[in-house]
Scaffold this active site. Structure first.
Site, mmCIF file in Angstrom:
data_model
loop_
_atom_site.group_PDB
_atom_site.id
_atom_site.type_symbol
_atom_site.label_atom_id
_atom_site.label_comp_id
_atom_site.label_asym_id
_atom_site.label_seq_id
_atom_site.Cartn_x
_atom_site.Cartn_y
_atom_site.Cartn_z
ATOM 1 N N GLY A 17 0.817 -1.218 0.000
ATOM 2 C CA GLY A 17 0.000 0.000 0.000
ATOM 3 C C GLY A 17 0.848 1.264 0.000
ATOM 4 O O GLY A 17 2.077 1.221 0.103
ATOM 5 N N ALA A 63 -4.816 -2.167 6.532
ATOM 6 C CA ALA A 63 -6.118 -1.788 7.093
ATOM 7 C C ALA A 63 -7.091 -1.552 5.948
ATOM 8 O O ALA A 63 -6.674 -1.318 4.815
ATOM 9 C CB ALA A 63 -5.997 -0.507 7.923
ATOM 10 N N THR A 87 -5.638 6.407 13.185
ATOM 11 C CA THR A 87 -6.142 7.543 12.407
ATOM 12 C C THR A 87 -6.642 8.683 13.275
ATOM 13 O O THR A 87 -7.079 8.468 14.412
ATOM 14 C CB THR A 87 -7.301 7.055 11.499
ATOM 15 O OG1 THR A 87 -7.936 8.172 10.858
ATOM 16 C CG2 THR A 87 -8.368 6.330 12.322
ATOM 17 N N ASP A 88 -6.632 9.892 12.702
ATOM 18 C CA ASP A 88 -7.226 11.053 13.380
ATOM 19 C C ASP A 88 -8.753 10.922 13.448
ATOM 20 O O ASP A 88 -9.408 11.631 14.209
ATOM 21 C CB ASP A 88 -6.835 12.358 12.663
ATOM 22 C CG ASP A 88 -7.250 12.404 11.195
ATOM 23 O OD1 ASP A 88 -7.552 11.341 10.604
ATOM 24 O OD2 ASP A 88 -7.256 13.506 10.612
ATOM 25 N N TYR A 106 -15.422 3.569 10.256
ATOM 26 C CA TYR A 106 -13.980 3.430 10.054
ATOM 27 C C TYR A 106 -13.235 3.850 11.329
ATOM 28 O O TYR A 106 -12.390 3.107 11.845
ATOM 29 C CB TYR A 106 -13.531 4.285 8.861
ATOM 30 C CG TYR A 106 -12.042 4.491 8.797
ATOM 31 C CD1 TYR A 106 -11.176 3.416 8.610
ATOM 32 C CD2 TYR A 106 -11.479 5.764 8.938
ATOM 33 C CE1 TYR A 106 -9.801 3.601 8.556
ATOM 34 C CE2 TYR A 106 -10.110 5.955 8.879
ATOM 35 C CZ TYR A 106 -9.264 4.867 8.695
ATOM 36 O OH TYR A 106 -7.913 5.059 8.653
ATOM 37 N N LYS A 152 -10.971 1.410 13.847
ATOM 38 C CA LYS A 152 -9.565 1.692 14.135
ATOM 39 C C LYS A 152 -9.345 1.894 15.642
ATOM 40 O O LYS A 152 -8.316 1.484 16.186
ATOM 41 C CB LYS A 152 -9.074 2.910 13.348
ATOM 42 C CG LYS A 152 -8.962 2.674 11.850
ATOM 43 C CD LYS A 152 -7.988 1.558 11.475
ATOM 44 C CE LYS A 152 -6.543 1.960 11.660
ATOM 45 N NZ LYS A 152 -5.609 0.858 11.268
#
Length: 313
Positions: free
Chosen positions: A17, A74, A115-116, A138, A142
């Protein structure tokens, strides 16, 4: 002839990725013995591993005995997570927890990329100690992944990062680079979100942070827990598109700023800015200016080849 293989070993998941490729390259070029694994796009460069296959995961970790594992794999597309919640949960949560358990089994330092979007975006900037409140599935998967990792491996690290861009194989690989065609084809007007505040971050910088964190941990076992890293230029997608146009001397008058909250797709936080002072105080981090990084990432996709000749020759 004997090939000198570095004795520090790192395993990278999701190495095919956008982020994984940068992480693999960063460790590989800095005297680490790096092994990448992927799934659909793995061969011939990387090991093909289905992270949902716990036996395969156990085997590669026990065979390779990594000192560090960077878990980049992910399902990171919020709208895909909404439409395929079970598959996303399997990868983002179950596989992450299992990987953490296996890492603990061989004493490997696991860095879980988060992630934010674990924050709701109502009171930025967010420190690592602030209470998460994800708005979309999402962000929820996470966040559950973070918990699964830290429950199964108390020495692990969670690294939260925002929207990424970098050297893409296809423009669709990043929510930033995907805008390039709309910018280039100025014969039709394009609506651009001017509501959500983003902090575009170069994957090379995140890769550097991962390596610096890993190297610090090799010297200091107290390096663990949650960390934030982010670019520091605040921009909406509209502003990014204008900056891209500007970087390539393209017109931007066809780009239209849309200031309303988007009504379609997964809910997004308005401003989930991450406070990165914890890593900065450890002497960790690097930031590529957006204009520099975006030019590097996008010039191969430029339609007007004449421009390339003038700029790069």
């Amino acid at each position: 002839e004997d090939v000198d293989i570095p004795n520090r070993r790192v395993l990278i998941t999701g190495a095919t990725g956008l982020l994984g490729r940068a992480v693999f390259k960063e460790f590989n070029e800095n005297n680490w013995n790096a092994v990448g694994c992927g799934y659909r796009r793995a061969q011939p460069r990387f090991e093909q591993i289905n992270l949902l296959d716990s036996i395969a995961v156990h085997d590669i970790i026990h065979d390779f005995q990594p000192h560090v594992i960077v878990h980049c794999a992910a399902e990171r597309r919020p709208d895909v997570v909404e439409s395929q919640p079970d598959a996303a949960s399997q990868l983002n949560v179950a596989a992450s927890g299992n990987l953490a358990k296996e890492a603990a089994g061989v004493g490997a330092f696991l860095i879980y990329i988060s992630t934010d979007y674990v924050f709701d975006g109502t009171s930025p900037p967010y420190k690592e100690t602030d209470v998460p409140n994800p708005l979309n599935l999402y962000g929820k998967t996470k966040l559950e992944g973070e918990k699964a990792v830290l429950e199964n491996n108390e020495g692990a690290a969670v690294l939260r990062i925002p929207v990424l861009y970098g050297e893409v194989e296809r423009l669709e690989e990043s929510a930033v680079t995907v805008m390039f065609d709309k910018v280039q084809f100025s014969n039709k007007s394009a609506n651009m979100d001017h509501w959500q505040q983003r902090f575009p971050t170069n994957v090379k910088d995140v890769a550097t942070v991962c390596r610096q964190l890993a190297e610090k941990r090799m010297l200091d076992p107290s390096v663990k827990g949650t960390f934030h890293w982010s670019g520091n230029e605040q921009m909406t997608k509209y502003e990014m598109a204008c900056a891209i146009a500007d970087a390539f001397n393209l017109p931007s008058s066809h780009l239209r700023p849309i200031t309303d909250c988007p009504v379609v797709g997964a809910l997004r936080p308005r401003n989930a800015q991450l406070d990165c002072s914890k890593l900065e105080m450890m002497g960790i981090g690097q930031r590529t200016p957006f204009r520099v990084g975006i030019k590097e990432s996008l010039w191969p996709f430029l339609v007007d080849k004449r421009w390339r000749q003038t700029v790069f020759h």
